[in-house]
Scaffold this motif. Structure first.
Motif, short mmCIF file in Angstrom:
data_model
loop_
_atom_site.label_atom_id
_atom_site.label_comp_id
_atom_site.label_asym_id
_atom_site.label_seq_id
_atom_site.Cartn_x
_atom_site.Cartn_y
_atom_site.Cartn_z
N ARG A 119 -5.91 7.05 1.43
CA ARG A 119 -4.93 7.95 2.07
C ARG A 119 -4.79 9.24 1.27
NH1 ARG A 119 1.39 6.27 3.28
NH2 ARG A 119 2.10 8.33 4.00
N LEU A 120 -4.74 9.13 -0.04
CA LEU A 120 -4.63 10.33 -0.88
C LEU A 120 -5.88 11.19 -0.76
CD1 LEU A 120 -3.04 8.57 -3.97
CD2 LEU A 120 -1.95 10.36 -2.59
N GLY A 121 -7.02 10.55 -0.53
CA GLY A 121 -8.25 11.31 -0.31
C GLY A 121 -8.17 12.11 0.98
N ALA A 122 -7.64 11.49 2.03
CA ALA A 122 -7.49 12.17 3.31
C ALA A 122 -6.51 13.33 3.21
CB ALA A 122 -7.03 11.19 4.39
N GLU A 123 -5.57 13.23 2.28
CA GLU A 123 -4.56 14.27 2.12
C GLU A 123 -4.96 15.33 1.10
OE1 GLU A 123 -0.89 12.29 1.26
OE2 GLU A 123 -0.71 11.50 3.29
N GLY A 124 -6.12 15.20 0.50
CA GLY A 124 -6.61 16.23 -0.40
C GLY A 124 -6.15 16.13 -1.83
N LEU A 125 -5.56 15.01 -2.23
CA LEU A 125 -5.11 14.86 -3.61
C LEU A 125 -6.11 14.12 -4.49
CD1 LEU A 125 -1.32 14.01 -3.09
CD2 LEU A 125 -2.32 16.19 -3.77
N VAL A 126 -7.02 13.39 -3.85
CA VAL A 126 -8.05 12.64 -4.56
C VAL A 126 -9.38 12.90 -3.85
CG1 VAL A 126 -8.92 10.30 -5.00
CG2 VAL A 126 -6.54 10.83 -5.46
N GLU A 127 -10.45 12.95 -4.62
CA GLU A 127 -11.77 13.12 -4.02
C GLU A 127 -12.73 12.13 -4.67
OE1 GLU A 127 -12.95 17.12 -4.73
OE2 GLU A 127 -12.72 16.98 -6.91
N SER A 128 -13.71 11.69 -3.88
CA SER A 128 -14.65 10.68 -4.37
C SER A 128 -16.08 11.05 -4.01
CB SER A 128 -14.34 9.31 -3.76
OG SER A 128 -13.06 8.87 -4.13
N LYS A 129 -17.01 10.58 -4.83
CA LYS A 129 -18.43 10.64 -4.54
C LYS A 129 -18.95 9.23 -4.76
CE LYS A 129 -22.70 13.08 -5.72
NZ LYS A 129 -23.31 14.12 -6.58
N PRO A 130 -19.51 8.61 -3.74
CA PRO A 130 -19.94 7.20 -3.86
C PRO A 130 -20.79 6.94 -5.08
CG PRO A 130 -20.11 7.94 -1.58
CD PRO A 130 -19.79 9.16 -2.41
N GLN A 131 -20.45 5.87 -5.80
CA GLN A 131 -21.18 5.43 -6.99
C GLN A 131 -21.23 6.50 -8.09
OE1 GLN A 131 -22.09 2.23 -7.26
NE2 GLN A 131 -21.10 2.06 -5.25
N ARG A 164 0.83 -1.21 0.00
CA ARG A 164 0.00 0.00 0.00
C ARG A 164 0.86 1.26 0.00
NH1 ARG A 164 -1.18 -1.90 5.37
NH2 ARG A 164 -0.20 -0.61 6.98
N ASP A 165 2.05 1.19 0.63
CA ASP A 165 2.96 2.33 0.61
C ASP A 165 3.56 2.52 -0.78
OD1 ASP A 165 2.50 2.77 3.30
OD2 ASP A 165 4.23 1.60 3.95
N THR A 166 3.88 1.40 -1.43
CA THR A 166 4.40 1.47 -2.79
C THR A 166 3.36 2.09 -3.73
OG1 THR A 166 5.77 -0.50 -2.46
CG2 THR A 166 5.26 0.11 -4.74
N ALA A 167 2.11 1.65 -3.60
CA ALA A 167 1.04 2.19 -4.42
C ALA A 167 0.82 3.67 -4.12
CB ALA A 167 -0.25 1.41 -4.18
N TYR A 168 0.82 4.01 -2.84
CA TYR A 168 0.62 5.40 -2.44
C TYR A 168 1.68 6.31 -3.06
CZ TYR A 168 1.16 9.53 0.48
OH TYR A 168 1.34 10.83 0.92
N GLU A 169 2.94 5.93 -2.93
CA GLU A 169 4.02 6.77 -3.44
C GLU A 169 3.96 6.92 -4.95
OE1 GLU A 169 7.57 5.00 -1.96
OE2 GLU A 169 7.13 5.51 0.15
N ALA A 170 3.63 5.83 -5.64
CA ALA A 170 3.56 5.88 -7.10
C ALA A 170 2.42 6.78 -7.58
CB ALA A 170 3.40 4.48 -7.66
N ILE A 171 1.26 6.63 -6.97
CA ILE A 171 0.10 7.43 -7.39
C ILE A 171 0.29 8.89 -6.98
CG2 ILE A 171 -2.39 7.72 -7.20
CD1 ILE A 171 -2.51 4.69 -6.55
N ARG A 172 0.79 9.10 -5.77
CA ARG A 172 1.05 10.48 -5.32
C ARG A 172 2.01 11.18 -6.27
NH1 ARG A 172 5.09 10.67 -0.65
NH2 ARG A 172 6.36 10.17 -2.50
N ASP A 173 3.11 10.51 -6.64
CA ASP A 173 4.08 11.14 -7.53
C ASP A 173 3.48 11.42 -8.90
OD1 ASP A 173 5.87 11.00 -5.46
OD2 ASP A 173 7.04 9.33 -6.28
#
Length: 239
Positions: free
Chosen positions: A57-69, A13-22
């Protein structure tokens, strides 16, 4: 055998986080771009579970946002968000400078000066990645010497919001937070053991980022948030 030592295990999950964040910071995933856990998992060669954790995690940090469905997307660049993040990061770096300067040794100053040489060279070549990496190395010396986990965590939490805007504007506006000359002044203050001067110069470097958020740029949204285009395909991936 001496060469056979335990290998550091990195959580997926850390590997995925860093890759998507970057990818978000560099603009490979631009503001407003839809993100789907299945697509990202395939591109990263991972299962969907660590990618979902990373998106949360990226959502909590303000880089991604979601609306269910409905959608999951990269957040747009909003000046207010950048200003607020820059103000918090500035305060943390000021604190780090005040605490760290009395603790610095000669090797720390050498690391900072070497990094600034790399920064100056990278700026001259227009190498965004190298310039920002060198800039991080300079400030990381102070953050490490400060040895305050709350300071470190706060900086790590909010810097990506700022870095997105820096990355987009570096090439066209010649913008990277701080300059080689400001870094020289900061390093001189550190070498002289003048913590207050180091804190003032650090504030000057980071305050420029708060001003950067107010410069006109087509990629930056007005203050506030906007719903995605109604023609955008809804996200049914479960991310």
């Amino acid at each position: 055998m001496e060469t056979l030592r335990p290998v550091r295990r990195t959580l997926l999950r850390d590997t995925a986080y860093e890759a998507i964040r970057d990818a978000i910071v560099r603009g490979d995933l631009p503001p407003g771009a839809p993100v789907r856990d299945a697509d990202l998992a395939e591109r990263l060669g991972l299962s969907r579970a660590p990618v979902r954790d990373a998106l949360a995690r990226l959502g909590a940090e303000g880089l991604v946002e979601s609306k269910p469905q409905s959608y999951t997307r990269v957040t747009r660049l909003v000046p207010r968000d950048v200003r607020e993040a820059a103000a918090v990061v500035r305060a943390m770096h000021e604190l780090a400078a005040r605490v760290a300067v009395p603790r610095l040794v000669g090797a720390d100053i050498t690391v900072m000066r070497t990094a600034n040489h790399r920064f100056r060279d990278a700026v001259g070549r227009g190498d965004v990645a190298a310039a920002l990496h060198a800039d991080d190395l300079i400030h990381d010396v102070l953050v490490a010497a400060c040895d305050n986990h709350a300071v470190t965590a706060t900086i790590e939490r909010y810097t990506p919001l700022i870095r997105r805007l820096e990355w987009r504007r570096f090439g066209t506006a010649g913008t990277a937070h701080g300059s080689a000359e400001l870094h020289d002044r900061l390093i001189d203050a550190c070498e002289a053991g003048d913590a207050e001067a180091a804190a003032r110069i650090t504030a000057e470097i980071w305050r420029a980022l708060e001003e950067l958020a107010d410069e006109p740029d087509g990629s930056v949204e007005p203050d506030g948030s906007a719903e995605p285009d109604e023609t955008s395909a809804p996200d049914r991936s479960g991310a």
